[in-house]
Design an enzyme around this catalytic site. Structure first.
Site, short mmCIF file in Angstrom:
data_model
loop_
_atom_site.label_atom_id
_atom_site.label_comp_id
_atom_site.label_asym_id
_atom_site.label_seq_id
_atom_site.Cartn_x
_atom_site.Cartn_y
_atom_site.Cartn_z
N SER A 163 0.82 -1.20 0.00
CA SER A 163 0.00 0.00 0.00
C SER A 163 0.86 1.27 0.00
CB SER A 163 -0.96 -0.06 1.20
OG SER A 163 -1.92 0.94 1.11
N HIS A 368 -7.56 -5.66 0.54
CA HIS A 368 -6.36 -4.81 0.72
C HIS A 368 -5.46 -5.27 1.87
CE1 HIS A 368 -4.25 -1.07 -0.22
NE2 HIS A 368 -4.13 -0.84 1.07
#
Ligand SMILES: *[C@@H]1O[C@H](CO)[C@@H](O)[C@H](O)[C@H]1NC(C)=O
Ligand SMILES: *[C@@H]1O[C@H](CO)[C@@H](O)[C@H](O)[C@H]1NC(C)=O
Ligand SMILES: *[C@@H]1O[C@H](CO)[C@@H](O)[C@H](O)[C@H]1NC(C)=O
Length: 392
Positions: A163, A368
């Site tokens: 990320s 995620h």
């Protein structure tokens, strides 16, 4: 009757506070530090202080490995080095260490392992917090890489980011191209550079950034979610209230941003996560992401036209020049990741000059945070990471 009721309420409050104080129900791994987790899962950890050019002091964790060369892993937003070790024997760090890699886990300025500076006090005014992930890439990642090269005597290292840990790579490699020589291969998990295709409610929230920014500035909120602050403790105590906390905070709320996947992170492990996540970051870090989402460009921080002109010699912030990113990169993304969306990863792929390795996760619901926390990373994720490391 009234006194009885009051007594019952008080007893309940007392017993709840006691159980929180005694940490009775908390899993052990929620309370252990990075270094203690390393010990528990069979590896001794060295802690190094790395000082950046602009004076921030960052903890860099190191598990010494003999055979396979150094690998640096970098965490995402509101996160820290801990994220790659809290899965214990199943975690990326312990897996790499068991395979003989020389493993390094870095931290960026402002998180719980990066709240120190040679001159600035994080608790005294806004100066310490005057940064976004731009500085985390330009200064922090650069300093961490240089430290490892110096320590190991290697010419170049391999890195893995998750990320925001990928964002800072694209920033460093585009703004200081000489780092393309120092990083020989980079594995980007849930890559984030463009955020042009977010969906509601995240896209709606990002559009409100000027108002949110104004509010945070007006209230003097430069540090977000400091560890053991009232806000952070409230999140931890509410969200770790057994199954309800898990259902509300993970399944319902977090899935809005991360993608819905109730399978791979189980209630017990959710409590371990809450012992380590979220950790602090700066107001400007959050705002910078929102700016990128709204402008649909991968740009430097937008200070407003007056300061922009002073800093950048233009009224709007410049784009990061991804043409300058020339190293081998392996991008690993997922169709169910509502933050790093495939359409945005596609934009990134067309902007990077080199042919990349690209993999889309197969389990439909992979989200995620499954890239750092899923219970089956060893089956679905690590084979791609390990083969990329070998190729680089
Ligand atoms: C972790 O794995 C090692 C080796 O397989 C095992 O000996 C150890 O008991 C495991 N540790 C924990 C805490 O599960
Ligand atoms: C995530 O995005 C998909 C579309 O790609 C959407 O169907 C889904 O509802 C989103 N999940 C959440 C929890 O918002
Ligand atoms: C990229 O990887 C290929 C092998 O996949 C290797 O031949 C090449 O030297 C690498 N390039 C750089 C710049 O590291």
């Amino acid at each position: 009757m009234n006194t009885l009721l009051t007594a019952v309420i008080w007893l309940t409050v007392l017993s709840v506070s006691f159980s929180i104080l005694l940490d009775e129900s908390r899993p052990e791994d929620a309370t252990l530090s990075f270094t203690e987790l390393g010990m528990k899962y069979g590896h001794s950890v060295e802690e190094h202080d790395v000082v950046t050019e602009d004076g921030y002091i960052l903890t860099l964790f190191h598990i010494h490995g003999e055979t396979k060369g150094p690998v640096l892993v970098m965490h995402g937003i509101f996160d820290s080095a801990d994220t790659f070790i809290i899965r214990g024997n199943l975690s990326l760090i312990i897996t790499l260490a068991n395979k003989g890699y020389d493993v390094w886990s870095g931290n960026t300025r402002g998180n719980k392992y990066g709240r120190r500076h040679k001159h600035l006090d994080p608790d005294a005014g806004p100066k310490f917090w005057d940064f976004s992930f731009h500085e985390a890439g330009y200064y922090d990642l650069a300093a961490l890489v240089d430290f490892i090269l110096e320590f190991t005597g290697e010419q170049s290292i391999r890195t893995i980011g998750h990320s925001q840990g990928t964002t800072i790579h694209f920033i460093l490699l585009s703004t200081r191209p000489e780092y393309n020589e120092k990083i020989k291969g980079f594995i980007a998990l849930a890559p984030v550079a463009f955020l042009s295709n977010l969906i509601p409610p995240l896209s709606t929230l990002t559009k409100a950034w000027p108002a949110i920014n104004k509010f945070l500035k007006a209230t003097g909120t430069e540090e977000l979610l400091r560890d053991h602050s009232a806000a952070n403790d409230l999140i931890e105590s509410l969200c770790s209230q057994g199954l309800i906390g898990y259902e509300v905070c993970y399944v319902l709320l977090s899935s809005t941003a991360f993608g819905f996947d109730p399978e791979r992170i189980e209630p017990h492990f959710w409590e371990v996560i809450l012992g380590h996540f979220p950790t602090s970051t700066s107001r400007r870090t959050l705002i910078h992401f929102a700016q990128i989402a709204v402008s649909k460009r991968f740009t430097q921080y937008d200070y407003g036209s007056v300061i922009n002109f002073r800093k950048y010699k233009s009224l709007t912030p410049p784009n990061y020049n991804l043409e300058k990113v020339t190293i081998n990169i392996s991008l690993i993304a997922s169709g169910n990741d509502n933050l790093s969306r495939l359409k945005d990863v596609d934009i990134l792929r067309t902007m990077l000059p080199k042919e990349l390795k690209y993999h889309v996760m197969e389990p439909m619901l992979w989200n995620h945070v499954d890239f750092t926390w899923a219970k089956d990373m060893d089956i679905y994720l690590y084979p791609y990471i390990l083969s990329s490391l070998q190729e680089f």
